[in-house]
Design a protein around this motif. Structure first.
Motif, PDB file in Angstrom:
ATOM      1  N   VAL A   6      -3.676 -10.796   1.286  1.00  0.00           N
ATOM      2  CA  VAL A   6      -3.834 -12.167   0.796  1.00  0.00           C
ATOM      3  C   VAL A   6      -3.086 -13.127   1.685  1.00  0.00           C
ATOM      4  O   VAL A   6      -3.510 -14.254   1.933  1.00  0.00           O
ATOM      5  CB  VAL A   6      -3.346 -12.271  -0.651  1.00  0.00           C
ATOM      6  CG1 VAL A   6      -3.337 -13.720  -1.121  1.00  0.00           C
ATOM      7  CG2 VAL A   6      -4.212 -11.416  -1.549  1.00  0.00           C
ATOM      8  N   SER A  53      -9.102 -10.470  -4.077  1.00  0.00           N
ATOM      9  CA  SER A  53      -8.142  -9.733  -3.235  1.00  0.00           C
ATOM     10  C   SER A  53      -6.958  -9.187  -4.030  1.00  0.00           C
ATOM     11  O   SER A  53      -6.164  -8.408  -3.491  1.00  0.00           O
ATOM     12  CB  SER A  53      -7.627 -10.638  -2.113  1.00  0.00           C
ATOM     13  OG  SER A  53      -6.807 -11.673  -2.626  1.00  0.00           O
ATOM     14  N   ALA A  59      -4.051  -6.482  -3.081  1.00  0.00           N
ATOM     15  CA  ALA A  59      -3.044  -7.329  -2.452  1.00  0.00           C
ATOM     16  C   ALA A  59      -1.705  -6.604  -2.364  1.00  0.00           C
ATOM     17  O   ALA A  59      -1.264  -5.958  -3.316  1.00  0.00           O
ATOM     18  CB  ALA A  59      -2.880  -8.625  -3.234  1.00  0.00           C
TER      19      ALA A  59
END
Length: 455
Positions: free
Chosen positions: A14, A130, A134
């Protein structure tokens, strides 16, 4: 996902994504009708900062593996070998806080209306997708809830933008419809050609500034505008073509009037000629305007001929006025002499003097028009005085007046005698009638006696 020894995230995390959304491509109608920021839905729980207590959201295993807590249990997100486990957790917590800050920025821009809802929705969706992989340590559930809140807000904002765009299009269409209607009205009714032409050009300039109308509708409205403008141009062209014909006719007519005016400039028939010039002026105005250059030249010729005649007339009239003024002085002298006549003395002598003055009066000639009434009035007053004296003398020698007085006196005595006899006979009704008739005749007698006495 793994981390290098410097604690930097690996590819695809991220943190690799830009936290600054690009500016939206706003269409003109959106600019002119900026949507009111959509109200946020029910506030989502705040996302706590992970760096302040990273241990609450993750841990570092004995072998250096870093885990983050999720609703489904722990998930390995990387490895930390560069230092103490606490430093590792703090590193991944800072990554989380960076994502949290990015989400908060998206939310702030949506709330203020400065952000592009479409771009914000795209970024929020990307971040949300994400989260499952992440490499961050923090409250992922709260962050996902916050992202859902941002997505809902973005959808509402997009709906508002769409509504504003539709309203802007409706407004733009209506504006062009009104402009087209105005041009159509001008084209069918107006005869103020310059003002109307300037207004149509102004409408065209305004038309060009109106954006956001779909091509099909815009084409239909433009055809209306263009057709009305062409109609106006044809009417204006026909008007000026007709005006040119009228001016050509006016030129011919004014040439005729100029020729007549020039032929009259040497006339000495002052009254009729002045009247004709007045009529020529009225005909000149009725002829209308000729082409400007010709009209100016013809007017100069017309005025020159007119001025020549009236200058000659003024010269003659000025000389005549001087003569009339001198005549007025002579008549004033005669009046001074006439007003001394006293008919109460020798009436015959007064009449003879007045006759001599009247004869000389007629020989003097004309006086200024404005003095005629005054001078003639004074002479008539003398004539009336002499005539009044003659009438009075005649009345004094009139035998009929005395005879009338005697007749009235006899009638009064007659009715008085009848009244007395009626009283003696006791007939009061007849007595009153006779007395009334006697009173009437007595009034007439008094008037007749006054007339005789006044002579």
């Amino acid at each position: 996902m793994t981390s290098n020894n410097d604690g930097e995230p690996g590819p695809g995390s991220v943190a690799d994504q830009s936290t600054e959304p690009t500016s939206p491509q706003v269409t003109p109608e959106v600019v002119s009708h900026a949507p009111t920021p959509a109200p946020m839905r029910k506030e989502a729980p705040p996302v706590p900062a992970a760096e302040s207590n990273p241990g609450a959201w993750g841990r570092v295993g004995d072998e250096g593996t870093v885990y983050v807590k999720t609703a489904d249990g722990e998930r390995a997100i990387g490895s930390w070998q560069a230092g103490a486990p606490e430093e590792g957790l703090a590193h991944f917590a800072r990554r989380f806080d960076d994502v949290r800050t990015e989400v908060e920025l998206l939310e702030t821009r949506l709330t203020s209306g400065s952000g592009d809802p479409k771009h914000a929705a795209s970024n929020a969706k990307h971040i949300k997708e994400s989260l499952a992989t992440a490499a961050v340590v923090g409250d992922l559930a709260a962050l996902e809830a916050r992202l859902n809140h941002v997505l809902a807000h973005a959808e509402q904002a997009l709906a508002n933008v769409k509504k504003a765009r539709e309203q802007a299009r409706t407004d733009a269409v209506r504006r062009k419809e009104k402009l087209a209607e105005e041009v159509e009205q001008i084209a069918s009714e107006s005869t103020q050609w310059k003002v109307a032409g300037d207004r149509i050009r102004g409408i065209l300039d305004e038309w060009k500034t109106i954006k956001g109308v779909d091509r099909k509708t815009d084409d239909v409205l433009w055809k209306r505008f263009s057709k009305a403008r062409d109609t106006f141009n044809r009417r204006r062209g026909a008007h000026f073509a007709d005006l040119d014909r009228q001016r050509a006719g006016a030129k011919v007519r004014k040439q005729e009037l100029v020729e007549e005016a020039e032929s009259l400039s040497d006339s000495e028939d002052w009254g009729p000629t002045a009247g004709r010039y007045k009529a020529l002026m009225a005909e000149w105005k009725a002829a209308g305007r000729a082409p400007k250059d010709a009209d100016d030249d013809l007017w100069q010729r017309f005025r020159a001929a007119q001025d020549k005649f009236f200058a000659r007339r003024s010269e003659v009239f000025n000389s005549r006025d001087a003569e009339f003024a001198e005549n007025a002085k002579k008549k004033e002298e005669l009046l001074a002499e006439a007003e001394k006549i006293n008919p109460r003395g020798d009436l015959d002598a007064a009449r003879a003097a007045l006759n001599r003055i009247q004869e000389r009066w007629e020989q003097v000639g004309k006086v200024p028009r404005e003095r005629i009434r005054e001078l003639e009035g004074r002479l008539r007053a003398v004539e009336e005085k002499v005539r009044g004296a003659a009438d009075a003398q005649w009345r004094r020698t009139d035998p009929e007046a005395e005879a009338r007085a005697k007749q009235f006196r006899d009638r009064v005595e007659q009715f008085e005698a009848q009244a007395a006899k009626a009283h003696e006979a006791g007939d009061e009704k007849r007595a009153k009638q006779a007395e009334a008739q006697a009173a009437q005749w007595r009034e007439w007698l008094a008037a007749a006696e006054n007339a005789v006495a006044s002579r």
